[in-house]
Each structure stands twice: as C-alpha cells, then as structure tokens.
Design an enzyme around this catalytic site. Structure first.
Site, PDB file in Angstrom:
ATOM      1  N   CYS A   1     -22.764  -6.079  -2.274  1.00 55.92           N
ATOM      2  CA  CYS A   1     -21.317  -5.850  -2.316  1.00 55.92           C
ATOM      3  C   CYS A   1     -21.043  -4.380  -2.022  1.00 55.92           C
ATOM      4  O   CYS A   1     -21.797  -3.498  -2.446  1.00 55.92           O
ATOM      5  CB  CYS A   1     -20.780  -6.227  -3.689  1.00 55.92           C
TER       6      CYS A   1
ATOM      7  N   ASN B   1     -12.370  -8.788  -7.555  1.00 54.60           N
ATOM      8  CA  ASN B   1     -11.812  -7.490  -7.159  1.00 54.60           C
ATOM      9  C   ASN B   1     -11.983  -7.186  -5.676  1.00 54.60           C
ATOM     10  O   ASN B   1     -11.751  -6.060  -5.241  1.00 54.60           O
ATOM     11  CB  ASN B   1     -12.451  -6.366  -7.990  1.00 54.60           C
ATOM     12  N   HIS B   2     -12.391  -8.167  -4.873  1.00 53.50           N
ATOM     13  CA  HIS B   2     -12.508  -7.943  -3.435  1.00 53.50           C
ATOM     14  C   HIS B   2     -11.121  -7.827  -2.802  1.00 53.50           C
ATOM     15  O   HIS B   2     -10.181  -8.496  -3.235  1.00 53.50           O
ATOM     16  CB  HIS B   2     -13.307  -9.071  -2.784  1.00 53.50           C
TER      17      HIS B   2
ATOM     18  N   ILE C   1      -8.627  -6.397   0.910  1.00 55.96           N
ATOM     19  CA  ILE C   1      -8.370  -5.740   2.193  1.00 55.96           C
ATOM     20  C   ILE C   1      -7.118  -4.901   1.986  1.00 55.96           C
ATOM     21  O   ILE C   1      -6.105  -5.422   1.502  1.00 55.96           O
ATOM     22  CB  ILE C   1      -8.142  -6.757   3.328  1.00 55.96           C
ATOM     23  N   GLU C   2      -7.180  -3.626   2.334  1.00 52.39           N
ATOM     24  CA  GLU C   2      -6.039  -2.746   2.066  1.00 52.39           C
ATOM     25  C   GLU C   2      -5.748  -1.881   3.281  1.00 52.39           C
ATOM     26  O   GLU C   2      -6.666  -1.346   3.918  1.00 52.39           O
ATOM     27  CB  GLU C   2      -6.349  -1.869   0.850  1.00 52.39           C
TER      28      GLU C   2
ATOM     29  N   HIS D   1     -22.973  -1.098  -2.798  1.00 44.50           N
ATOM     30  CA  HIS D   1     -23.082  -0.512  -4.144  1.00 44.50           C
ATOM     31  C   HIS D   1     -23.751  -1.438  -5.166  1.00 44.50           C
ATOM     32  O   HIS D   1     -23.671  -1.200  -6.363  1.00 44.50           O
ATOM     33  CB  HIS D   1     -21.719  -0.022  -4.662  1.00 44.50           C
TER      34      HIS D   1
ATOM     35  N   GLY E   1      -9.742   3.096  -5.277  1.00 44.29           N
ATOM     36  CA  GLY E   1      -8.970   2.962  -6.504  1.00 44.29           C
ATOM     37  C   GLY E   1      -8.684   1.503  -6.782  1.00 44.29           C
ATOM     38  O   GLY E   1      -9.241   0.597  -6.150  1.00 44.29           O
TER      39      GLY E   1
ATOM     40  N   SER F   1      -7.385   5.791  -3.034  1.00 47.29           N
ATOM     41  CA  SER F   1      -8.814   5.669  -2.811  1.00 47.29           C
ATOM     42  C   SER F   1      -9.305   6.983  -2.211  1.00 47.29           C
ATOM     43  O   SER F   1      -8.523   7.762  -1.660  1.00 47.29           O
ATOM     44  CB  SER F   1      -9.122   4.511  -1.861  1.00 47.29           C
TER      45      SER F   1
ATOM     46  N   HIS G   1     -18.724   3.730  -7.872  1.00 45.50           N
ATOM     47  CA  HIS G   1     -18.355   2.809  -6.783  1.00 45.50           C
ATOM     48  C   HIS G   1     -16.880   2.476  -6.800  1.00 45.50           C
ATOM     49  O   HIS G   1     -16.408   1.730  -5.948  1.00 45.50           O
ATOM     50  CB  HIS G   1     -19.186   1.533  -6.866  1.00 45.50           C
TER      51      HIS G   1
END
Length: 389
Positions: free
Chosen positions: A75, A149-150, A152-153, A259, A292, A298, A315
C-alpha cells in the site's frame, strides 16, 4: 525525536509526545523480540495495529514477520503534477464523475480481467505459489481503489499548480498472501515452541528458510502489483482530466512509493530486514509523500536519511480514533461544514463516512513538525476534490 524509552531490551525511539497505550504495548513487544535489532522506531502518525503499531519500523536480524508488514502489502501513494494552474468547480465535478465511472471503488472489481501486460510478470510460478493461484483474480483487481482510507484527490500547490494523488495498495492479492504466510508462521512457531507469545500476533519466519524466502518473494510481487495498481489508476485520472478539461494537459513523472513492506537494508553496520508498517523510506535526497486526511493539506517531502529512524518517516497523519469510535462520536454536520467552508468536493454523506472524516485523524501539521529531523518539506498540497474508497 521526542523521547527514548530504555525500559526494554532495546530502546524504543518515538517521534511523538503521546502514544496510546495499546500501541505502546505493541512497541514494547517489538523491543522484546529476540531478533529485533538495535532499536524500535515509532513515527509521529503511529497508532495501534495488528501485532505492530501502524507507523512503526522494526529492523530484524535474519527474520521476517508477516504481521510487521500487514495485510495491505505494498500500500502506498502516487502523486503527479499537472500543467493546469486552475480548475473550475464544474470541471472538477465532471472529472470526478469520469474517474468514478472508470475506477472501481470499495470492494468492486473489474468485470473482466485486465490485460496481462498491465500486471507484473510472476516469472517462476513455483516461487510464487499463492500468486499463481490468485493471479487471474488479481487481473480483475488491478486499477481498482479499494476501501477504507484509500483515496483519489485533486490538489493545488502553493504556486497554483494542480496535482492529483492516489492512495491504494495490493487489494485482495496482498490480503491473501499476508494471511497465508501469517497462518503458516503461527503454525511453525507453535511447532518450534517459539519464545514469542502467540498473543503478540508477531509470528515470524527465519529469512533464510524456505518459508521465509517464499514469503519475501510473494510480498515483493505484491509490492510491485500495488505500484502497478496505482499507476493504472493514475492513467485513468490523467484521462479524466484530459477528457473533461483539455487534451493538451501535460503531467510530470509520478512519485510512486510504498509504505507497507519489508526490505533488506544495511543499518548500523549490519544487514537486516527493515519492516515498515505504515512508514515511508526517507533516505537522504529521496522524495516522498505524506498525505493529510480528507480536508487537510498533504506534503511532498525529501528525506534526510536520519539513521535513528532507519531512514524512514511517517506515511500520513495517523488515526486519533478508531473507525467505529469516529462514527459514534464525530458530528456529521460539523465535519461536512469543515469541508464545505473550504470549497472541497468531498465524500461525506452519512454517519458511516465519518470513519474517514478529518476529525478522525491527527493534526497533519503537528505530525510534520514532529519529524523535522526526518524530512524537509518540498511542497504543500491543498485539497480541491476527493474520492474515498
């Protein structure tokens, strides 16, 4: 570094002021492993995990521990800078809709297997027994986001450049490999009458054993698969941006890092197995990503190569409350307002989504400040729109 605990056989070095008792006990367990080397490092985003704190680093002498890598092997994060300097809210909505249509989320997979050339090639199938069984299923999982917590941003840096970021892992493939070898390690440790208590959830495999080598090869394949998974999602995001905004958008080379993994490295004059569970490599000059939570900044960073952290950093922000606790205690309307007031297109709809609300996570700025000796900040990315798994 904030403090060092010297009450155990080897030191525990912490990059945070307060660590929840469950995670602290797990750190103590790590420091009492007969094969643990030199010291245990605990990052500022640390919180309790299975067997080992998430945000922990264990260096082991000729030993590999499946639960010190975890179930989402490989991940990690991918970040890409675009040539855009602005993007309208309406365009963002179109981009996010296209991404949702092309990238399966949560437990969803592709309906038909993806082409072989998108997959890392297994090579010697005898060396990868679990991968061989799961390979065809994995072809339906590559290019899918997963849940939890996956994300796309879409983001914007301090100079106005638009970026995007992907957080995903090895999907069910990594889960299968992790469970297979942890179960095998538990059985073997019982047979060997291992001194490591079963309750610690830290069953191990000698690295030079057949089982240890098999796990390492299959784990390494899952790390490669997770990187390929993020890369395929990256291509889908690039397509969505070009399709909905401009075909002339250009993109930087991606930063793509893991990570959750173990690697053979040299530290303090010895070759050891460095287990990073929710921790990122931060060698001197190495670029990394510390995201973040939904609605907070982030960070793109550059490692300092600090030996005390085994050249590692955090991470992410790290949880301050569990998923169920967040659903029960956080105020949905307050969390939504926090995002709405920033103009962020977000994924908060109902109480179930509160497990991934910003309020469930630590203050990312404090987390970054606590590791100033581990990384230098290169860029700060502000969220514009987010899709959660």
């Amino acid at each position: 570094m904030k403090k060092t605990i010297l009450s155990e056989p080897i030191p525990i070095k912490l990059w945070l002021d307060d660590l929840e008792e469950g995670a602290m006990q797990q750190a103590r367990n790590l420091a009492n492993l007969p094969f643990a080397f030199h010291h245990i490092a605990i990052m500022p985003d640390a919180h309790v995990g299975y067997g080992m704190p998430i945000g922990g680093i264990l260096a082991a002498d000729n030993t590999i521990v499946p639960n010190a890598v975890g179930v989402d092997i490989g991940c990690g994060m991918c970040a890409v800078q675009t040539s855009l300097h602005r993007v309208s809210r309406e365009d963002l909505k179109l981009v996010m809709a296209t991404i949702r249509a092309s990238v399966p989320l949560g437990f969803a997979h592709h309906r038909t297997p993806m082409p072989h050339d998108l997959m890392p090639q297994p090579g010697d199938r005898a060396a990868l027994p679990v991968i061989t069984v799961e390979y065809d299923n994995a072809r339906t999982q590559i290019g899918t986001l997963g849940g939890g917590n996956h994300f796309i941003e879409i983001q914007q840096d301090r100079n106005g450049h638009v970026w995007f970021m992907v957080h995903s892992g090895s999907r069910n493939l990594g889960f299968r490999v992790a469970n297979h070898y942890n179960k095998l390690a538990v059985e073997l440790n019982k047979r060997w009458r291992s001194p490591v208590p079963t309750a610690w959830q830290l069953a191990f495999l000698p690295f030079d054993s057949r089982e240890g080598q098999l796990y390492y090869r299959e784990m390494s394949y899952c790390v490669a698969f997770a990187e390929a998974n993020r890369d395929l999602i990256r291509r889908q995001v690039e397509y969505a941006l070009r399709e909905n905004i401009s075909p002339d958008i250009s993109f930087s080379a991606p930063i793509n890092i893991a990570h959750n993994y173990a690697a053979v490295e040299s530290h303090f004059g010895k070759k050891v197995l460095v287990h990073r569970k929710g921790a990122t490599s931060a060698r001197a000059g190495e670029h990394g990503i510390i995201p973040g939570s939904q609605g907070s900044n982030s960070y793109l960073v550059c490692g300092t190569g600090n030996a005390e952290s085994f050249a590692s950093c955090s991470h992410g922000a790290g949880r301050r409350m569990g998923r169920k606790q967040a659903q029960k205690q956080l105020d949905l309307e307050r969390e939504k307002r926090r995002l709405d007031d920033q103009g962020i297109l977000h994924a908060l709809r109902g109480r179930r989504d509160l497990e991934e609300a910003a309020g469930a996570y630590k203050d990312i700025d404090e987390v970054i400040a606590n590791q100033a000796d581990l990384v230098d900040v290169v860029e700060v990315l502000k969220p514009l729109a987010v899709i959660k798994g």
